[in-house]
Design a protein around this motif. Sequence first.
Motif, PDB file in Angstrom:
ATOM      1  N   GLN A 179       0.340  15.907 -13.535  1.00  0.00           N
ATOM      2  CA  GLN A 179      -0.651  16.957 -13.314  1.00  0.00           C
ATOM      3  C   GLN A 179      -0.081  18.195 -12.635  1.00  0.00           C
ATOM      4  OE1 GLN A 179      -4.508  15.467 -11.790  1.00  0.00           O
ATOM      5  NE2 GLN A 179      -3.606  13.413 -11.893  1.00  0.00           N
ATOM      6  N   TYR A 180       1.204  18.148 -12.263  1.00  0.00           N
ATOM      7  CA  TYR A 180       1.864  19.282 -11.619  1.00  0.00           C
ATOM      8  C   TYR A 180       1.109  19.725 -10.360  1.00  0.00           C
ATOM      9  CZ  TYR A 180       4.688  19.737 -15.847  1.00  0.00           C
ATOM     10  OH  TYR A 180       5.552  19.502 -16.889  1.00  0.00           O
ATOM     11  N   LEU A 181       0.540  18.753  -9.649  1.00  0.00           N
ATOM     12  CA  LEU A 181      -0.225  19.081  -8.453  1.00  0.00           C
ATOM     13  C   LEU A 181       0.711  19.357  -7.280  1.00  0.00           C
ATOM     14  CD1 LEU A 181      -3.123  16.451  -8.547  1.00  0.00           C
ATOM     15  CD2 LEU A 181      -3.165  18.825  -9.316  1.00  0.00           C
ATOM     16  N   PRO A 182       0.426  20.380  -6.473  1.00  0.00           N
ATOM     17  CA  PRO A 182       1.227  20.607  -5.261  1.00  0.00           C
ATOM     18  C   PRO A 182       0.953  19.516  -4.236  1.00  0.00           C
ATOM     19  CG  PRO A 182      -0.616  22.135  -5.358  1.00  0.00           C
ATOM     20  CD  PRO A 182      -0.612  21.409  -6.667  1.00  0.00           C
ATOM     21  N   LEU A 183       1.889  19.331  -3.318  1.00  0.00           N
ATOM     22  CA  LEU A 183       1.768  18.256  -2.337  1.00  0.00           C
ATOM     23  C   LEU A 183       0.525  18.400  -1.470  1.00  0.00           C
ATOM     24  CD1 LEU A 183       5.442  17.669  -1.125  1.00  0.00           C
ATOM     25  CD2 LEU A 183       4.102  16.324  -2.739  1.00  0.00           C
ATOM     26  N   LYS A 184       0.116  19.626  -1.145  1.00  0.00           N
ATOM     27  CA  LYS A 184      -1.074  19.808  -0.318  1.00  0.00           C
ATOM     28  C   LYS A 184      -2.309  19.230  -1.004  1.00  0.00           C
ATOM     29  CE  LYS A 184      -3.847  23.259   2.123  1.00  0.00           C
ATOM     30  NZ  LYS A 184      -5.103  22.643   1.656  1.00  0.00           N
ATOM     31  N   VAL A 185      -2.434  19.468  -2.316  1.00  0.00           N
ATOM     32  CA  VAL A 185      -3.581  18.949  -3.051  1.00  0.00           C
ATOM     33  C   VAL A 185      -3.514  17.422  -3.133  1.00  0.00           C
ATOM     34  CG1 VAL A 185      -4.737  18.917  -5.303  1.00  0.00           C
ATOM     35  CG2 VAL A 185      -3.855  21.070  -4.368  1.00  0.00           C
ATOM     36  N   ILE A 186      -2.324  16.899  -3.375  1.00  0.00           N
ATOM     37  CA  ILE A 186      -2.159  15.435  -3.441  1.00  0.00           C
ATOM     38  C   ILE A 186      -2.525  14.809  -2.102  1.00  0.00           C
ATOM     39  CG2 ILE A 186      -0.518  13.564  -3.809  1.00  0.00           C
ATOM     40  CD1 ILE A 186       1.047  15.453  -5.646  1.00  0.00           C
ATOM     41  N   ALA A 196       0.832  -1.209   0.000  1.00  0.00           N
ATOM     42  CA  ALA A 196       0.000   0.000   0.000  1.00  0.00           C
ATOM     43  C   ALA A 196       0.865   1.257   0.000  1.00  0.00           C
ATOM     44  CB  ALA A 196      -0.928  -0.005   1.209  1.00  0.00           C
ATOM     45  N   ASP A 197       1.990   1.212   0.725  1.00  0.00           N
ATOM     46  CA  ASP A 197       2.898   2.356   0.749  1.00  0.00           C
ATOM     47  C   ASP A 197       3.476   2.613  -0.648  1.00  0.00           C
ATOM     48  OD1 ASP A 197       2.648   2.787   3.515  1.00  0.00           O
ATOM     49  OD2 ASP A 197       4.213   1.316   3.960  1.00  0.00           O
ATOM     50  N   VAL A 198       3.881   1.545  -1.334  1.00  0.00           N
ATOM     51  CA  VAL A 198       4.451   1.681  -2.679  1.00  0.00           C
ATOM     52  C   VAL A 198       3.403   2.232  -3.642  1.00  0.00           C
ATOM     53  CG1 VAL A 198       5.501   0.451  -4.617  1.00  0.00           C
ATOM     54  CG2 VAL A 198       6.119  -0.164  -2.265  1.00  0.00           C
ATOM     55  N   SER A 199       2.175   1.723  -3.541  1.00  0.00           N
ATOM     56  CA  SER A 199       1.095   2.221  -4.387  1.00  0.00           C
ATOM     57  C   SER A 199       0.833   3.699  -4.115  1.00  0.00           C
ATOM     58  CB  SER A 199      -0.170   1.399  -4.130  1.00  0.00           C
ATOM     59  OG  SER A 199      -1.221   1.818  -4.959  1.00  0.00           O
ATOM     60  N   ARG A 200       0.895   4.071  -2.862  1.00  0.00           N
ATOM     61  CA  ARG A 200       0.669   5.467  -2.471  1.00  0.00           C
ATOM     62  C   ARG A 200       1.765   6.372  -3.038  1.00  0.00           C
ATOM     63  NH1 ARG A 200      -2.736   6.922   1.721  1.00  0.00           N
ATOM     64  NH2 ARG A 200      -2.369   8.959   2.694  1.00  0.00           N
ATOM     65  N   LEU A 201       3.008   5.925  -2.935  1.00  0.00           N
ATOM     66  CA  LEU A 201       4.113   6.700  -3.495  1.00  0.00           C
ATOM     67  C   LEU A 201       3.977   6.845  -5.006  1.00  0.00           C
ATOM     68  CD1 LEU A 201       7.082   5.250  -1.424  1.00  0.00           C
ATOM     69  CD2 LEU A 201       6.332   7.634  -1.424  1.00  0.00           C
ATOM     70  N   ARG A 202       3.545   5.790  -5.650  1.00  0.00           N
ATOM     71  CA  ARG A 202       3.353   5.835  -7.105  1.00  0.00           C
ATOM     72  C   ARG A 202       2.300   6.886  -7.473  1.00  0.00           C
ATOM     73  NH1 ARG A 202       3.227   0.900  -7.929  1.00  0.00           N
ATOM     74  NH2 ARG A 202       5.238   0.617  -8.950  1.00  0.00           N
ATOM     75  N   TYR A 203       1.248   6.949  -6.702  1.00  0.00           N
ATOM     76  CA  TYR A 203       0.205   7.937  -6.947  1.00  0.00           C
ATOM     77  C   TYR A 203       0.766   9.362  -6.801  1.00  0.00           C
ATOM     78  CZ  TYR A 203      -4.096  10.614  -6.459  1.00  0.00           C
ATOM     79  OH  TYR A 203      -5.086  11.543  -6.620  1.00  0.00           O
ATOM     80  N   VAL A 204       1.522   9.589  -5.723  1.00  0.00           N
ATOM     81  CA  VAL A 204       2.082  10.913  -5.465  1.00  0.00           C
ATOM     82  C   VAL A 204       3.012  11.331  -6.603  1.00  0.00           C
ATOM     83  CG1 VAL A 204       3.569  12.262  -3.937  1.00  0.00           C
ATOM     84  CG2 VAL A 204       1.901  10.671  -2.958  1.00  0.00           C
ATOM     85  N   LEU A 205       3.913  10.444  -6.989  1.00  0.00           N
ATOM     86  CA  LEU A 205       4.885  10.777  -8.028  1.00  0.00           C
ATOM     87  C   LEU A 205       4.209  11.022  -9.371  1.00  0.00           C
ATOM     88  CD1 LEU A 205       7.608   8.167  -7.019  1.00  0.00           C
ATOM     89  CD2 LEU A 205       7.723  10.646  -6.691  1.00  0.00           C
TER      90      LEU A 205
END
Length: 245
Positions: free
Chosen positions: A76-83, A61-70
Motif C-alpha cells: 500500500q506504500y503507506l508511510p510509517l506514521k500512518v502504519i 505478536a511482535d512477528v505478526s506486527r512486523l509482518r503487518y508493517v512490511l
Amino acid sequence: MSTSLAESDPPANSRLSIGAVEARLKPEFPEVTISKIRFLESEGLVTPHRTPSGYRQFSAADVSRLRYVLAAQRDQYLPLKVIKDHLDAIDRGLEPARPEARMPAALRAADAPSPREFASGAEVRMTRAELLAHSGLSATSLAELEQFGLLTAGPGGYFDADAAHVASMSAELLAVGLEPRHLRSFRTAADREATLITQLVSAQARQRDPDARERAGAEAAQLAATVLRLHSQLVKAGLRRDLGR
C-alpha cells in the motif's frame, strides 16, 4: 493486520532472536534485514522484550506486527506514521482507518534501488585491466572518467564493485555519443544528494551506541531510495514534456 496470528508465526509463548525473526520473514519479504527490523523498532512500530544482557526477544505478536508493517509498506506504500496509527487502532480493539485513495499501481512512481541494495556487499578488487574488460571502456575513456571524478581506484590501485557498476553504465552512455565530461554533472548531483542524506542522519551516526549507528545506516538507505525514486520520476516527467508523450 489480522488479530489472529499467521500460520507461519511462532507459538504464542515462544521467543525469537532478531536473526530468527529475519529468517522467518525473509521468504515473504526478501528485502527485510536485521537493520530494517532495528529501524522499525527505533520508530516504535515493535517493542521486543530485552533480556538483562540487552538481547532482543521477539514474541509471536511482535512477528505478526512486523509482518503487518512490511506488508503495508510493500502493498500500500503507506508511510510509517500512518502504519503506526493503524497499529495503535488495532491495539485499542478498533479497525484501522481505510487508506486514502491512491493511484493505480501502473501509475505509481518509477522503481529505484531498494534500501537493501545500499548495504555493503562482498568485497571486490579488480585490476585496471579487469575493469576495462568487464565494462568495455577504452583505456582513454577510463582515464577521462577518473579525471572527471566518476571513478577512483582504491588502495593498491584496485577498483571495487561500485566502480565496476559505474564503469559499465558509463560505457553504455559513452556508446551513444556522450563524452566523459558530460557525466561530470551526475557525479556532482550524486555528491550533493549523498551529503544532504548524511546531514539528516549525522546525529545518530555519531552516537557511540552501535544500535544508533545501525539505525542511521538503515534510515540513510531508506532516504536514498526515496531520493532516487524522486529523481526517476522527474526524469520521466521531463521526457514526457520534451517529447510530447
